[in-house]
Scaffold this motif. Structure first.
Motif, PDB file in Angstrom:
ATOM      1  N   GLN A   6       0.830  -1.208   0.000  1.00 25.99           N
ATOM      2  CA  GLN A   6       0.000   0.000   0.000  1.00 25.99           C
ATOM      3  C   GLN A   6       0.866   1.262   0.000  1.00 25.99           C
ATOM      4  O   GLN A   6       0.606   2.206  -0.753  1.00 25.99           O
ATOM      5  CB  GLN A   6      -0.903  -0.006   1.231  1.00 25.99           C
ATOM      6  N   LYS A   9       2.420   1.807  -3.409  1.00 29.24           N
ATOM      7  CA  LYS A   9       1.448   2.338  -4.358  1.00 29.24           C
ATOM      8  C   LYS A   9       1.202   3.823  -4.101  1.00 29.24           C
ATOM      9  O   LYS A   9       1.123   4.613  -5.044  1.00 29.24           O
ATOM     10  CB  LYS A   9       0.126   1.561  -4.248  1.00 29.24           C
ATOM     11  N   ARG A  10       1.062   4.214  -2.846  1.00 24.65           N
ATOM     12  CA  ARG A  10       0.840   5.623  -2.521  1.00 24.65           C
ATOM     13  C   ARG A  10       2.026   6.478  -2.985  1.00 24.65           C
ATOM     14  O   ARG A  10       1.851   7.597  -3.466  1.00 24.65           O
ATOM     15  CB  ARG A  10       0.618   5.826  -1.016  1.00 24.65           C
ATOM     16  N   GLN A  13       1.677   6.887  -6.737  1.00 25.16           N
ATOM     17  CA  GLN A  13       0.597   7.827  -7.034  1.00 25.16           C
ATOM     18  C   GLN A  13       1.006   9.257  -6.714  1.00 25.16           C
ATOM     19  O   GLN A  13       0.694  10.190  -7.469  1.00 25.16           O
ATOM     20  CB  GLN A  13      -0.664   7.463  -6.249  1.00 25.16           C
TER      21      GLN A  13
END
Length: 88
Positions: A6, A9-10, A13
């Motif tokens: 997670q 991914k953050r 992004q």
């Protein structure tokens, strides 16, 4: 450094969003410079068109969260004042 899936991914992004924000902020600055150049060159008609375009770009910046609404209002107000001072 990010360890979890997670968090990785953050981080990805965040980098994509950062690049998009930098590019749009550049568009805002370019639009403002076009108005200032028209005022400097005493091109009132061109300045009015550039101001209309700059206002549109600045307003899009507000909706995308690039800039605060009061900051945008200040930019537009100052550009408009400069254009009016330059006009005969």
């Amino acid at each position: 450094m990010a360890n979890t899936v997670q968090a990785k991914k953050r981080a990805r992004q965040a980098e994509i969003h950062r690049q998009r924000n930098v590019a749009f902020r550049s568009q805002i600055r370019t639009a403002i410079k076009k108005v200032l150049k028209a005022v400097h060159d005493k091109d009132i008609a061109g300045g009015q068109m550039a101001l209309r375009e700059a206002s549109s770009v600045i307003d899009r910046g507000i909706s995308r969260g690039i800039m605060h609404r009061n900051t945008a209002a200040r930019y537009k107000s100052r550009l408009n004042a400069r254009l009016h001072r330059a006009s005969p």
